[in-house]
Scaffold this motif. Structure first.
Motif, mmCIF file in Angstrom:
data_model
loop_
_atom_site.group_PDB
_atom_site.id
_atom_site.type_symbol
_atom_site.label_atom_id
_atom_site.label_comp_id
_atom_site.label_asym_id
_atom_site.label_seq_id
_atom_site.Cartn_x
_atom_site.Cartn_y
_atom_site.Cartn_z
ATOM 1 N N PHE A 1 -23.354 86.604 69.722
ATOM 2 C CA PHE A 1 -23.498 87.009 70.756
ATOM 3 C C PHE A 1 -24.978 88.164 71.364
ATOM 4 C CE2 PHE A 1 -23.697 89.985 74.194
ATOM 5 C CZ PHE A 1 -23.187 89.610 75.322
ATOM 6 N N VAL A 2 -25.803 87.410 71.689
ATOM 7 C CA VAL A 2 -27.014 88.641 72.131
ATOM 8 C C VAL A 2 -27.398 88.613 73.762
ATOM 9 C CG1 VAL A 2 -28.862 87.076 72.180
ATOM 10 C CG2 VAL A 2 -29.386 89.339 71.447
ATOM 11 N N SER A 3 -27.511 89.873 74.054
ATOM 12 C CA SER A 3 -27.857 90.258 75.676
ATOM 13 C C SER A 3 -29.255 90.566 75.503
ATOM 14 C CB SER A 3 -27.611 91.806 75.920
ATOM 15 O OG SER A 3 -27.109 91.990 77.194
ATOM 16 N N THR A 4 -29.721 89.952 76.506
ATOM 17 C CA THR A 4 -31.189 89.276 76.899
ATOM 18 C C THR A 4 -32.106 90.246 77.794
ATOM 19 O OG1 THR A 4 -30.795 87.229 77.946
ATOM 20 C CG2 THR A 4 -31.148 86.863 75.519
ATOM 21 N N VAL A 5 -31.112 90.973 78.517
ATOM 22 C CA VAL A 5 -31.728 91.600 79.772
ATOM 23 C C VAL A 5 -31.023 92.943 79.798
ATOM 24 C CG1 VAL A 5 -32.392 91.212 81.686
ATOM 25 C CG2 VAL A 5 -32.950 89.263 80.667
ATOM 26 N N GLY A 6 -32.170 93.684 80.613
ATOM 27 C CA GLY A 6 -31.699 94.688 80.994
ATOM 28 C C GLY A 6 -31.663 96.296 79.791
ATOM 29 N N ALA A 7 -31.685 96.680 79.855
ATOM 30 C CA ALA A 7 -31.352 98.793 79.614
ATOM 31 C C ALA A 7 -30.212 98.214 77.835
ATOM 32 C CB ALA A 7 -30.289 99.500 79.992
ATOM 33 N N ARG A 8 -29.221 96.903 77.987
ATOM 34 C CA ARG A 8 -28.531 97.363 76.819
ATOM 35 C C ARG A 8 -28.859 95.694 75.922
ATOM 36 N NH1 ARG A 8 -24.382 99.892 76.829
ATOM 37 N NH2 ARG A 8 -23.141 100.549 79.140
#
Length: 357
Positions: A195-202
């Motif tokens: 899993f990877v977060s793609t938008v924002g500070a994280r």
């Protein structure tokens, strides 16, 4: 205590004679902590309330004698300095533990487990030299990518009586990264995927997921094309890759990791059995550090809970602090407890790298 300007959604309240603004700042904060203000506020959205002066101005507040207001402020200032110092020290410890973890991970995913293995240049800036029998491949030849589709904001569909059985994951770190639950799922993986977060500070936050679940539209999955890419090993590789490449992702309005960014990244590709051995060794080496970090984070959370309870008891008169405040000596600034302005990990952040050949 400053001159300035505010947007129309802010109000400024000036104290009348005999009123200690610092005491009432704490009292109003307690009104907020106890959700009293939230209960009074109007508005249809939870995070966009309407709390006007007329409503606020009619609230009843305690009026301690002026000397007791000053004693409360003095006591809380002293307590908060101690608590802030404790929390800063614990956060510095967490930074050092994370730095140690990252050193273990970087060494293992780039050099393997054999310290005597012959090395060769990888041609990739973040990798440096790698074992001679390893190869370097573009990410797109090892993985495919899938975006989430669920709304990135929390709605009643995800919580309460309407919530279903399947989790919806997002880039947040609270509650295991879950936004809530819904009655159907987008994905079903028996084996872990990344899993990877793609938008924002994280953006670029990674972890492993499996089972039946859905994703926020600000997240994606990196899925192996075949058994030659071990997700547990590569999740650690991505942590190091993304730490190095963070400066190079799209920055239109906020950090945004795109599939085009993923396609241009190069990663090491050891033999399959070696990937599994490296992943197991990293887990073993980092387990005590992970436990220590979790314990320290819990200590910080307990101290913050203590601060909240102490403040509530003091400003509402349940705890008389006048004798304690009278015994306090003048506080001398402790420069050893100055706020840490940079995360420790940032101190070793590499300079902007040349383009991958």
């Amino acid at each position: 205590d400053s001159d300035g300007k505010g947007t129309p959604v802010y109000n400024v309240y000036q104290p009348r004679p005999g009123v200690n603004a610092w005491y009432y700042a704490q009292a109003v904060r307690e009104m907020s902590q106890s959700q009293w203000i939230l209960a009074l506020a109007k508005g249809i959205r939870e995070r966009s309330t309407d709390f006007r002066y007329e409503m606020f101005g009619n609230q009843r507040l305690p009026v301690p004698p002026p000397d007791e207001q000053a004693a409360i402020v003095r006591f809380l200032d002293h307590a908060n300095r101690k608590i802030d110092g404790f929390i800063r020290a614990k956060r510095k410890l967490i930074g050092l533990l994370n730095e140690q973890k990252q050193a273990i991970i970087h060494r293992a995913v780039t050099h393997g487990l054999d310290p005597n293995v012959p090395l060769k240049p990888s041609g990739v800036p973040w990798l440096g030299d790698i074992p001679r029998h390893w190869v370097v491949k573009k990410l797109r030849f090892l993985f495919r990518y899938v975006k989430g589709t669920r709304a990135a904001v929390l709605t009643n569909e995800y919580i309460g009586a309407n919530a279903g059985e399947f989790p919806v994951f997002s880039g947040q770190t609270e509650y295991g990264g879950m936004m809530g639950r819904i009655s159907w799922h987008e994905f079903d993986f028996q084996s872990p995927v990344v899993f990877v977060s793609t938008v924002g500070a994280r953006a670029m936050t990674t972890r492993l997921l499996s089972g039946k679940f859905s994703l926020s539209q600000n997240c994606a999955l990196i899925i192996p094309l075949n058994s030659q890419a071990n997700p547990t090993y590569f999740e650690k590789v991505f942590q190091r890759l993304f730490a190095f490449e963070r400066h190079s992702i799209s920055q239109i309005m906020q950090p945004s990791l795109r599939f085009a960014d993923l396609n241009r990244f190069y990663v090491p590709h050891p033999p399959g059995d070696e990937q599994q051995e490296i992943a197991a060794e990293i887990e073993h080496e980092c387990s005590k550090l992970t436990t220590a970090i979790a314990r320290t984070e819990r200590e910080i959370a307990l101290m913050q809970e203590y601060r909240t309870r102490l403040t509530a008891d003091v400003v509402t008169g349940k705890l008389d602090v006048r004798p304690a405040a009278a015994s306090l000596t003048d506080l001398i600034p402790d420069f050893s407890l100055e706020p840490v302005t940079r995360e420790l990990a940032d101190e070793n952040e590499p300079e902007e790298a040349d383009a991958v050949p």
